[in-house]
Each structure stands twice: as C-alpha cells, then as structure tokens.
Design a protein around this motif. Structure first.
Motif, PDB file in Angstrom:
ATOM      1  N   LEU A 128       0.823  -1.208   0.000  1.00 31.42           N
ATOM      2  CA  LEU A 128       0.000   0.000   0.000  1.00 31.42           C
ATOM      3  C   LEU A 128       0.860   1.262   0.000  1.00 31.42           C
ATOM      4  O   LEU A 128       0.547   2.242  -0.686  1.00 31.42           O
ATOM      5  CB  LEU A 128      -0.937  -0.003   1.213  1.00 31.42           C
ATOM      6  N   ASP A 129       1.961   1.240   0.770  1.00 35.31           N
ATOM      7  CA  ASP A 129       2.868   2.388   0.776  1.00 35.31           C
ATOM      8  C   ASP A 129       3.521   2.578  -0.593  1.00 35.31           C
ATOM      9  O   ASP A 129       3.677   3.709  -1.071  1.00 35.31           O
ATOM     10  CB  ASP A 129       3.950   2.201   1.847  1.00 35.31           C
ATOM     11  N   ALA A 130       3.920   1.458  -1.213  1.00 39.10           N
ATOM     12  CA  ALA A 130       4.541   1.541  -2.534  1.00 39.10           C
ATOM     13  C   ALA A 130       3.544   2.080  -3.564  1.00 39.10           C
ATOM     14  O   ALA A 130       3.905   2.888  -4.429  1.00 39.10           O
ATOM     15  CB  ALA A 130       5.047   0.163  -2.968  1.00 39.10           C
ATOM     16  N   TRP A 131       2.299   1.639  -3.454  1.00 41.68           N
ATOM     17  CA  TRP A 131       1.256   2.124  -4.366  1.00 41.68           C
ATOM     18  C   TRP A 131       1.032   3.628  -4.190  1.00 41.68           C
ATOM     19  O   TRP A 131       0.909   4.365  -5.170  1.00 41.68           O
ATOM     20  CB  TRP A 131      -0.041   1.361  -4.127  1.00 41.68           C
ATOM     21  N   SER A 132       0.994   4.079  -2.926  1.00 38.27           N
ATOM     22  CA  SER A 132       0.825   5.509  -2.647  1.00 38.27           C
ATOM     23  C   SER A 132       1.974   6.327  -3.231  1.00 38.27           C
ATOM     24  O   SER A 132       1.764   7.385  -3.827  1.00 38.27           O
ATOM     25  CB  SER A 132       0.744   5.727  -1.129  1.00 38.27           C
ATOM     26  N   ASP A 133       3.198   5.814  -3.077  1.00 36.45           N
ATOM     27  CA  ASP A 133       4.362   6.504  -3.635  1.00 36.45           C
ATOM     28  C   ASP A 133       4.285   6.564  -5.158  1.00 36.45           C
ATOM     29  O   ASP A 133       4.621   7.580  -5.775  1.00 36.45           O
ATOM     30  CB  ASP A 133       5.656   5.789  -3.226  1.00 36.45           C
ATOM     31  N   LEU A 134       3.847   5.471  -5.767  1.00 36.17           N
ATOM     32  CA  LEU A 134       3.726   5.419  -7.222  1.00 36.17           C
ATOM     33  C   LEU A 134       2.727   6.449  -7.724  1.00 36.17           C
ATOM     34  O   LEU A 134       3.005   7.200  -8.671  1.00 36.17           O
ATOM     35  CB  LEU A 134       3.292   4.013  -7.658  1.00 36.17           C
ATOM     36  N   ILE A 135       1.556   6.504  -7.068  1.00 42.58           N
ATOM     37  CA  ILE A 135       0.515   7.451  -7.478  1.00 42.58           C
ATOM     38  C   ILE A 135       0.994   8.883  -7.311  1.00 42.58           C
ATOM     39  O   ILE A 135       0.745   9.755  -8.156  1.00 42.58           O
ATOM     40  CB  ILE A 135      -0.773   7.219  -6.669  1.00 42.58           C
TER      41      ILE A 135
ATOM     42  N   PHE B 271       3.674  38.714  33.246  1.00 45.51           N
ATOM     43  CA  PHE B 271       3.003  37.487  32.792  1.00 45.51           C
ATOM     44  C   PHE B 271       2.718  37.593  31.302  1.00 45.51           C
ATOM     45  O   PHE B 271       2.048  38.519  30.850  1.00 45.51           O
ATOM     46  CB  PHE B 271       1.691  37.277  33.552  1.00 45.51           C
ATOM     47  N   LYS B 272       3.256  36.662  30.548  1.00 51.06           N
ATOM     48  CA  LYS B 272       3.072  36.643  29.103  1.00 51.06           C
ATOM     49  C   LYS B 272       2.819  35.213  28.646  1.00 51.06           C
ATOM     50  O   LYS B 272       3.514  34.285  29.074  1.00 51.06           O
ATOM     51  CB  LYS B 272       4.317  37.208  28.408  1.00 51.06           C
ATOM     52  N   ILE B 273       1.830  35.030  27.804  1.00 53.32           N
ATOM     53  CA  ILE B 273       1.506  33.694  27.281  1.00 53.32           C
ATOM     54  C   ILE B 273       1.787  33.671  25.786  1.00 53.32           C
ATOM     55  O   ILE B 273       1.096  34.332  25.003  1.00 53.32           O
ATOM     56  CB  ILE B 273       0.031  33.325  27.519  1.00 53.32           C
ATOM     57  N   GLU B 274       2.799  32.942  25.400  1.00 54.01           N
ATOM     58  CA  GLU B 274       3.136  32.785  23.985  1.00 54.01           C
ATOM     59  C   GLU B 274       3.082  31.319  23.607  1.00 54.01           C
ATOM     60  O   GLU B 274       3.367  30.434  24.426  1.00 54.01           O
ATOM     61  CB  GLU B 274       4.532  33.344  23.699  1.00 54.01           C
ATOM     62  N   ARG B 275       2.716  31.065  22.392  1.00 55.10           N
ATOM     63  CA  ARG B 275       2.705  29.699  21.868  1.00 55.10           C
ATOM     64  C   ARG B 275       2.951  29.765  20.372  1.00 55.10           C
ATOM     65  O   ARG B 275       3.150  30.841  19.806  1.00 55.10           O
ATOM     66  CB  ARG B 275       1.380  29.013  22.167  1.00 55.10           C
ATOM     67  N   SER B 276       2.911  28.631  19.725  1.00 53.59           N
ATOM     68  CA  SER B 276       3.127  28.575  18.272  1.00 53.59           C
ATOM     69  C   SER B 276       2.089  27.670  17.629  1.00 53.59           C
ATOM     70  O   SER B 276       1.468  26.833  18.290  1.00 53.59           O
ATOM     71  CB  SER B 276       4.534  28.048  17.958  1.00 53.59           C
ATOM     72  N   PHE B 277       1.912  27.845  16.332  1.00 56.34           N
ATOM     73  CA  PHE B 277       1.102  26.938  15.534  1.00 56.34           C
ATOM     74  C   PHE B 277       2.037  26.078  14.681  1.00 56.34           C
ATOM     75  O   PHE B 277       3.103  26.528  14.253  1.00 56.34           O
ATOM     76  CB  PHE B 277       0.129  27.702  14.628  1.00 56.34           C
ATOM     77  N   TYR B 278       1.615  24.849  14.420  1.00 57.65           N
ATOM     78  CA  TYR B 278       2.467  23.885  13.726  1.00 57.65           C
ATOM     79  C   TYR B 278       1.695  23.179  12.617  1.00 57.65           C
ATOM     80  O   TYR B 278       0.495  22.901  12.750  1.00 57.65           O
ATOM     81  CB  TYR B 278       2.995  22.831  14.708  1.00 57.65           C
ATOM     82  N   LEU B 279       2.403  22.893  11.540  1.00 59.84           N
ATOM     83  CA  LEU B 279       1.871  22.046  10.484  1.00 59.84           C
ATOM     84  C   LEU B 279       2.142  20.601  10.891  1.00 59.84           C
ATOM     85  O   LEU B 279       3.284  20.244  11.201  1.00 59.84           O
ATOM     86  CB  LEU B 279       2.550  22.357   9.152  1.00 59.84           C
ATOM     87  N   LEU B 280       1.113  19.788  10.894  1.00 58.34           N
ATOM     88  CA  LEU B 280       1.203  18.423  11.430  1.00 58.34           C
ATOM     89  C   LEU B 280       0.931  17.387  10.349  1.00 58.34           C
ATOM     90  O   LEU B 280      -0.072  17.475   9.634  1.00 58.34           O
ATOM     91  CB  LEU B 280       0.190  18.260  12.565  1.00 58.34           C
ATOM     92  N   THR B 281       1.843  16.427  10.210  1.00 58.70           N
ATOM     93  CA  THR B 281       1.688  15.351   9.233  1.00 58.70           C
ATOM     94  C   THR B 281       2.063  14.016   9.862  1.00 58.70           C
ATOM     95  O   THR B 281       2.642  13.968  10.949  1.00 58.70           O
ATOM     96  CB  THR B 281       2.586  15.558   7.995  1.00 58.70           C
ATOM     97  N   ARG B 282       1.742  12.951   9.128  1.00 57.68           N
ATOM     98  CA  ARG B 282       2.175  11.614   9.554  1.00 57.68           C
ATOM     99  C   ARG B 282       3.650  11.452   9.200  1.00 57.68           C
ATOM    100  O   ARG B 282       4.076  11.798   8.106  1.00 57.68           O
ATOM    101  CB  ARG B 282       1.332  10.537   8.866  1.00 57.68           C
ATOM    102  N   ARG B 283       4.415  10.930  10.123  1.00 55.43           N
ATOM    103  CA  ARG B 283       5.842  10.762   9.915  1.00 55.43           C
ATOM    104  C   ARG B 283       6.111   9.687   8.856  1.00 55.43           C
ATOM    105  O   ARG B 283       5.528   8.612   8.874  1.00 55.43           O
ATOM    106  CB  ARG B 283       6.523  10.377  11.235  1.00 55.43           C
ATOM    107  N   ASN B 284       7.026  10.007   7.931  1.00 53.84           N
ATOM    108  CA  ASN B 284       7.474   9.051   6.905  1.00 53.84           C
ATOM    109  C   ASN B 284       6.347   8.584   5.992  1.00 53.84           C
ATOM    110  O   ASN B 284       6.424   7.498   5.413  1.00 53.84           O
ATOM    111  CB  ASN B 284       8.152   7.838   7.548  1.00 53.84           C
ATOM    112  N   LYS B 285       5.277   9.388   5.870  1.00 52.22           N
ATOM    113  CA  LYS B 285       4.188   9.055   4.957  1.00 52.22           C
ATOM    114  C   LYS B 285       4.014  10.191   3.964  1.00 52.22           C
ATOM    115  O   LYS B 285       3.886  11.362   4.353  1.00 52.22           O
ATOM    116  CB  LYS B 285       2.874   8.822   5.716  1.00 52.22           C
ATOM    117  N   SER B 286       4.003   9.864   2.678  1.00 51.44           N
ATOM    118  CA  SER B 286       3.906  10.897   1.647  1.00 51.44           C
ATOM    119  C   SER B 286       2.491  11.445   1.533  1.00 51.44           C
ATOM    120  O   SER B 286       1.509  10.709   1.706  1.00 51.44           O
ATOM    121  CB  SER B 286       4.328  10.311   0.292  1.00 51.44           C
TER     122      SER B 286
END
Length: 300
Positions: free
Chosen positions: A71-78, A263-278
């Motif tokens: 399935l991973d190979a098929w996804s990479d191919l597509i 008192f200061k509240i700072e944070r960040s936003f992140y782009l989130l993906t599955r690791r090692n998945k195209s």
C-alpha cells in the motif's frame, strides 16, 4: 484485491471492526463479510477471536506486513505519477485547531485556490488533540494545530507564533485599568477553553512557571470554541485570555484588553503530518504553500 487489503490494514490498525465500519459508513457485518471474503481468496485464516477482540494468526501477521509495504509503494507510485503530470485538481482535507481554522487558514486557502482553481477543500476544526488523532487515523491529509506532536508516527513543523492577551468586557470592574496582575485576577470569574486545546495548554504552562494552576482561579465556564469564549467575556461571564489573531479590532466588539504584570503567554502553531508518509501531490503542494507563508507579524 487492493480494496480488501486496505480494509484489512484498517481493521488491524484500529483493532475494531466497529470503528472501521463507522469511519467507512458501512455496517459492521459488511466489514466482517469482507474479511471472510479475503480469507477465502487467500485460503488461510488471518484473524482469530481473542476475548472480546481478535488477534492475527501467523499468516495474518505476514499478510499485514506485506500489505503495508504494497500500500505504501502504491501511494508513492501514485504520487510520483501525479507530480510528474502536475495534475492539480481534487479535494484536500485539512484539519485545524480553532484559531488557525477559523481565523488564519481561510485567507491562505483562498489565495492558494487562485493559483489552482480546480482544487477544493474540506476543513475540519476541533481541539489540537482531537485533530492530531485525525491525522494519525488518516482522516485528514495534514493539519495546523496549536501544540507540538512529535511522536513515532507524527511530526510537527513550526508555522507561526501566537500570543494570548487578557480581555474583559467594557463594563468589567477592571476595564478602566491599563494593567493588572495575577493576584488581582484570582478574585474575578474566569472563562477557559476546554481541555485538549493548545490554547489551554499554553495558558496552563505559563501559570506553572509562576507556581500556579487553574485551582488558584475562579473558573466559572469552560467553552469549546474561541468564539464561545469571546462571546462569554463580552456578556460579562468573566475575563479570559484569547489569541491576538482572534481579537483584531477587539475594542469594537465590546472588549477591553489589559496587560498583566510579569506574565506573558506565547505559543506557536504547527503544520502536522504523519511521519514518513507521503502526501498526495495536491496536498503536498498546499502544505508547502502554507509552510512558505510564515506570517509571523501579529496585528491588533
């Protein structure tokens, strides 16, 4: 056969026929029948009942391992085929926590669609933890959230910063003050975001650094959305800390911003993906587009 293999992999990963049936919007018996059909095609048993659940046979473990590779190979191919032809059409399903989903992404997705007008979107909004689970479960292509989720199966890329500011209603006893402090705030009702939100986590971490937690405050309401918090503050239920991205021109909305001493509240936003998945070709293009924006200037 590939459809049966995908279904089998989902069943193994979810460890539940019922969960898979719900996600695919089919009946649980239909999933069971498909699994039996797969076993009949292969001529071997893949799973067996174990207590209230099931386990893989030796043949099932071998089949699952090879199924994942195929399935991973098929996804990479597509993806390679799509990238080579640059067919930029289809739907991208993005997950997002409330601030990026409600206040940031719509503008950037509109700009991206000017470049690729044949692309459509589905935007699912929830708290950061809920959205991270959807990324993990392959229910969205990628996500933008307000917390880091760097795990064995997920990876986060910094996108932009955020700051939480103290807001009170115009008729609040503190509204005429330019600044206040945490000790003073403990005497007044507070409105909070729900557990699981990156917003709440950032607030909690900032309090811990000052040797405090929410038990030191008079929390009268927990709300599941930023707009819910904003409207609760405006109606006089209590004060709250809100993302600056959500309070542009806040003075016109019946809200007053105060500074808090030390008192200061700072944070960040992140782009989130599955690791090692195209990602698919179009999802990858959208991800890269967002990644390159980095809009770090916060205006109020």
């Amino acid at each position: 056969m590939f459809d049966l293999m995908r279904l089998f992999a989902q069943v193994v990963e979810e460890q539940s026929f019922t969960v898979v049936a719900r996600k695919l919007e089919i009946s649980q018996p239909a999933v069971s029948n498909q699994m039996r059909a797969l076993e009949e095609k292969l001529g071997v048993k893949l799973i067996y009942r174990k207590g209230k659940g099931f386990a893989l046979t030796q043949e099932g473990e071998i089949f699952y391992r090879h199924t994942k590779h195929m399935l991973d190979a098929w996804s990479d191919l597509i993806q390679e085929i799509g990238n080579s032809e640059r067919v930029m059409s289809g739907k991208i399903h993005i997950g997002a926590s409330h601030i990026p989903g409600e206040y940031l992404l719509p503008t950037y997705l509109a700009s991206f669609r000017v470049l690729y007008p044949d692309i459509t979107f589905k935007l699912t909004i929830g708290d950061s933890l809920e959205i991270a689970e959807k990324v993990l479960a392959h229910e969205v292509d990628f996500a933008v959230v307000g917390a880091v989720f760097d795990t064995e199966k997920l990876t986060s890329e910094y996108w932009l910063k955020d700051e939480l500011a103290l807001l009170v209603a115009k008729d609040h006893p503190l509204s005429s003050e330019h600044n206040t402090n945490l000790h003073t705030l403990q005497a007044y009702p507070m409105v909070l975001r729900e557990t699981g939100s990156g917003h709440r986590r950032a607030f909690e971490e900032a309090l811990v650094k000052r040797g405090l937690d929410f038990n030191n405050f008079n929390v009268v309401l927990e709300v599941g959305s930023t707009e819910g918090v904003k409207n609760s503050v405006r109606s006089g239920l209590g004060y709250s800390f809100l993302s600056r991205h959500a309070i542009v021109h806040g003075e016109k909305l019946g809200l007053v911003e105060l500074t808090v001493d030390d008192f200061k509240i700072e944070r960040s936003f992140y782009l989130l993906t599955r690791r090692n998945k195209s990602l698919s070709g179009i999802a990858e293009e959208c991800y890269r587009y967002l990644s390159n924006q980095k809009p770090d200037q916060i205006t109020v």
